[in-house]
Design an enzyme around this catalytic site. Sequence first.
Site, PDB file in Angstrom:
ATOM      1  N   THR A 383      -2.399  -2.686   3.490  1.00 40.10           N
ATOM      2  CA  THR A 383      -2.820  -1.589   2.617  1.00 40.10           C
ATOM      3  C   THR A 383      -1.629  -1.127   1.787  1.00 40.10           C
ATOM      4  O   THR A 383      -0.472  -1.280   2.191  1.00 40.10           O
ATOM      5  CB  THR A 383      -3.377  -0.421   3.437  1.00 40.10           C
ATOM      6  OG1 THR A 383      -2.338   0.140   4.249  1.00 40.10           O
ATOM      7  CG2 THR A 383      -4.513  -0.873   4.340  1.00 40.10           C
ATOM      8  N   GLY A 384      -1.919  -0.551   0.636  1.00 34.75           N
ATOM      9  CA  GLY A 384      -0.840  -0.187  -0.278  1.00 34.75           C
ATOM     10  C   GLY A 384      -0.099  -1.419  -0.744  1.00 34.75           C
ATOM     11  O   GLY A 384       1.127  -1.406  -0.907  1.00 34.75           O
ATOM     12  N   SER A 386      -0.107  -3.134  -3.586  1.00 34.02           N
ATOM     13  CA  SER A 386       0.129  -3.422  -5.006  1.00 34.02           C
ATOM     14  C   SER A 386       1.525  -3.048  -5.469  1.00 34.02           C
ATOM     15  O   SER A 386       1.930  -3.391  -6.581  1.00 34.02           O
ATOM     16  CB  SER A 386      -0.907  -2.689  -5.864  1.00 34.02           C
ATOM     17  OG  SER A 386      -0.795  -1.281  -5.686  1.00 34.02           O
ATOM     18  N   SER A 387       2.286  -2.337  -4.639  1.00 33.63           N
ATOM     19  CA  SER A 387       3.642  -1.937  -5.037  1.00 33.63           C
ATOM     20  C   SER A 387       4.470  -1.610  -3.804  1.00 33.63           C
ATOM     21  O   SER A 387       3.949  -1.541  -2.682  1.00 33.63           O
ATOM     22  CB  SER A 387       3.593  -0.703  -5.962  1.00 33.63           C
ATOM     23  OG  SER A 387       3.087   0.418  -5.258  1.00 33.63           O
ATOM     24  N   GLY A 388       5.761  -1.400  -4.026  1.00 36.04           N
ATOM     25  CA  GLY A 388       6.654  -0.935  -2.968  1.00 36.04           C
ATOM     26  C   GLY A 388       6.713  -1.836  -1.752  1.00 36.04           C
ATOM     27  O   GLY A 388       6.748  -3.071  -1.857  1.00 36.04           O
ATOM     28  N   ILE A 389       6.717  -1.216  -0.571  1.00 39.11           N
ATOM     29  CA  ILE A 389       6.851  -1.951   0.692  1.00 39.11           C
ATOM     30  C   ILE A 389       5.693  -2.929   0.861  1.00 39.11           C
ATOM     31  O   ILE A 389       5.880  -4.069   1.286  1.00 39.11           O
ATOM     32  CB  ILE A 389       6.894  -0.973   1.881  1.00 39.11           C
ATOM     33  CG1 ILE A 389       8.064   0.002   1.745  1.00 39.11           C
ATOM     34  CG2 ILE A 389       6.995  -1.733   3.195  1.00 39.11           C
ATOM     35  CD1 ILE A 389       8.047   1.132   2.760  1.00 39.11           C
ATOM     36  N   GLY A 390       4.467  -2.478   0.531  1.00 43.45           N
ATOM     37  CA  GLY A 390       3.296  -3.325   0.716  1.00 43.45           C
ATOM     38  C   GLY A 390       3.355  -4.585  -0.106  1.00 43.45           C
ATOM     39  O   GLY A 390       3.051  -5.684   0.384  1.00 43.45           O
ATOM     40  N   SER A 515       7.516   6.868   9.959  1.00 45.25           N
ATOM     41  CA  SER A 515       8.692   7.399   9.265  1.00 45.25           C
ATOM     42  C   SER A 515       9.776   7.781  10.260  1.00 45.25           C
ATOM     43  O   SER A 515       9.479   8.191  11.396  1.00 45.25           O
ATOM     44  CB  SER A 515       8.295   8.622   8.438  1.00 45.25           C
ATOM     45  OG  SER A 515       9.429   9.347   8.015  1.00 45.25           O
ATOM     46  N   TYR A 528       3.648  15.616   6.137  1.00 48.23           N
ATOM     47  CA  TYR A 528       3.793  14.158   6.204  1.00 48.23           C
ATOM     48  C   TYR A 528       4.102  13.701   7.634  1.00 48.23           C
ATOM     49  O   TYR A 528       3.441  12.802   8.178  1.00 48.23           O
ATOM     50  CB  TYR A 528       4.897  13.732   5.245  1.00 48.23           C
ATOM     51  CG  TYR A 528       5.235  12.266   5.263  1.00 48.23           C
ATOM     52  CD1 TYR A 528       4.305  11.312   4.869  1.00 48.23           C
ATOM     53  CD2 TYR A 528       6.498  11.828   5.658  1.00 48.23           C
ATOM     54  CE1 TYR A 528       4.615   9.962   4.866  1.00 48.23           C
ATOM     55  CE2 TYR A 528       6.825  10.483   5.658  1.00 48.23           C
ATOM     56  CZ  TYR A 528       5.881   9.558   5.267  1.00 48.23           C
ATOM     57  OH  TYR A 528       6.188   8.220   5.268  1.00 48.23           O
TER      58      TYR A 528
END
Length: 663
Positions: A383-384, A386-390, A515, A528
């Site tokens: 999941t996630g 499309s950018s960053g860590i994912g 986190s 968060y």
Amino acid sequence: MSYFVTGATGFIGRFLVGKLLKRKGTVYVLVRKDSRKKFDAIAKKMGWDAKRVVPIEGDMTQDKCGVSAAQIRTLGGKVKHFFHLAAIYDLTAKPEAQREANIDGTQHALDLAAAIKAEVFHHTSSIAAAGLYPGVFREDMFDEAEGLDDPYLRTKHDSEGLVRRETRVKWRIYRPGMVVGHSQTGEMDKIDGPYYFFTFLKKLRQMLPPWMPMLGLEGGRINIVPVDYVVDAMDHIAHKPRLDGHCFHLSDPEPMRVGEVLNTFARAGHSPEMTMRIDARMFAFIPGSVRGAVANLPPVRRFIGMLLRDFKIPKQVMKFITYPTRFDNREAERALKGSGIQVPPLETYAWRLWDYWERYLDPDLFVDRTLKGKVRNKVVVITGGSSGIGLATAQRVAEAGAITVIVARGEEELFKARDAMNAAGGKVFAYTADLADMDDCDRLVKKVLEEHGRCDVLVNNAGRSIRRSIELSYDRFHDFERTMQLNYFGSLRLIMGFLPVMTHRRKGHIINISSIGVLANSPRFSAYVASKAALDAWSRCAQGELSGKGICFTTINMPLVKTPMIAPTKMYDSVPTLTPDEAADLVVKGIIERPSRIATRLGIFASVINAIAPKAYEVIMSTAFELFPDSAAARGDKQALRGEVKPSSEQIAFAALMRGVHW
């Protein structure tokens, strides 16, 4: 003068053959037909003189070691010293195999020695022949042995008994202590004895700084000797006259306790030492029946079994933690007097043993650590993605041959990432979904299972972070609802959707990107951190229920990563952060190693300090809270956002000291 050696390709045997070659004469060695390649390789490695080392084909499990009648006639009267080293030195071996090798093998060796008219039979026994005798065991003691229930102890004792009753050939018996690697090179051929605890020490080193004090057991005295001492002593004593019929303890006259041994290797491996050690004899007042009953409770057995498997420690080893026997070695000392042969202190060569183990024997070296070996043709849902860590993770697993499923809300960016990975040779599928919407989560799960049949690895990476102090959140309760909805409920909905198929197949891996703030309790991140902590707590509960069904959970307490999620806080432009690729390395580590948790040392240390000194930790967190103000974005000050003040040198220094923590 000629020699005959059984077990010449074994660890002690190969060094003994090298020692005997320094003397005059031929060395005959017993070799199985299917072990000729192994023999040739060892002979080459050890530099044996091929003209003087003569292999004799045979088998220890057969009568007279399987040596042919013709060979027996040829050897008749030529061999002066017959060294019998072939045996199973393995606590974990099956009882039948140990009896066959150690007892039957010794009888066959004695019969062969008598048949070829060898002058002296040198039997390599072990201090294990004493069993678990409580007290000092002398070299002239044998029948006094106690606690021989263990197959290894029993077979070593009984095989020595065969030699003691032998009347056809003169004999000498050597009882080495726990043999470890060469004191000058560290060389060892297998994991045994104290080596079983090296994995445990290495894991401590990975989790904690070396100065961290630890609690441990004192234990009994463990007798450790390096292989070069054993070989030098055997060679010297074997060639000394008028010692037939004697037994020699090749042992350390000043053995260290288990706790001291572990600390010695901890220093060698830069691992935390057990500065406070509990003497296991403190629990002797508890009746044995009670201790046995508690140890046999299913939860206790399962917990202990899990720990031993994780640290790769055979359960048979644990009985030697409180080893009760000391060994008098005055006969050996008398025979070695003036030779200069003595046991070197463990402190002087422990680092060599550790170095050799870490380079050549560490079980982790033989684990398939390639990502391809773990994910090839498996369905990995990220999941996630499309950018960053994912995205960085998806690129890695797609390249490794996984059937990669990436999920995100934005269609354009998501499909662009999918097409780029497919163009590079990947097998990538993209699905849009709003994971804060439970119905959308259910739709995603149904679609993935319909089109791919399963989910082997689920990476819950999509998340929402909010950096805002509680005082600025009094009228923003929706901040807590939004983070909980996506970070906790969305992730949980996916897990619960994929779990039925995982449990049915009895395999599956769920990775939750958490986190470092969950460990450090970072101020201004209450919304968060609470949502991530909720998923962390749920996973720990689920792990207890589902680990027996082949489901593995990994929580990654990710430090600060430079992604679009932290962009609103301009201060993060000036503090140390991980790149998405570095963060993806941690996810890949989780996929390969499947640990329960991946965290930085600082994160673990913060959690420990908070547990043992919560007030002191509160002062640190309060200082950080005052040092790092709310951002303009958190205050809703759009005008200040354009010209936000750059972080001070104090802020940058503090952030560098607490690298990766969210402030």
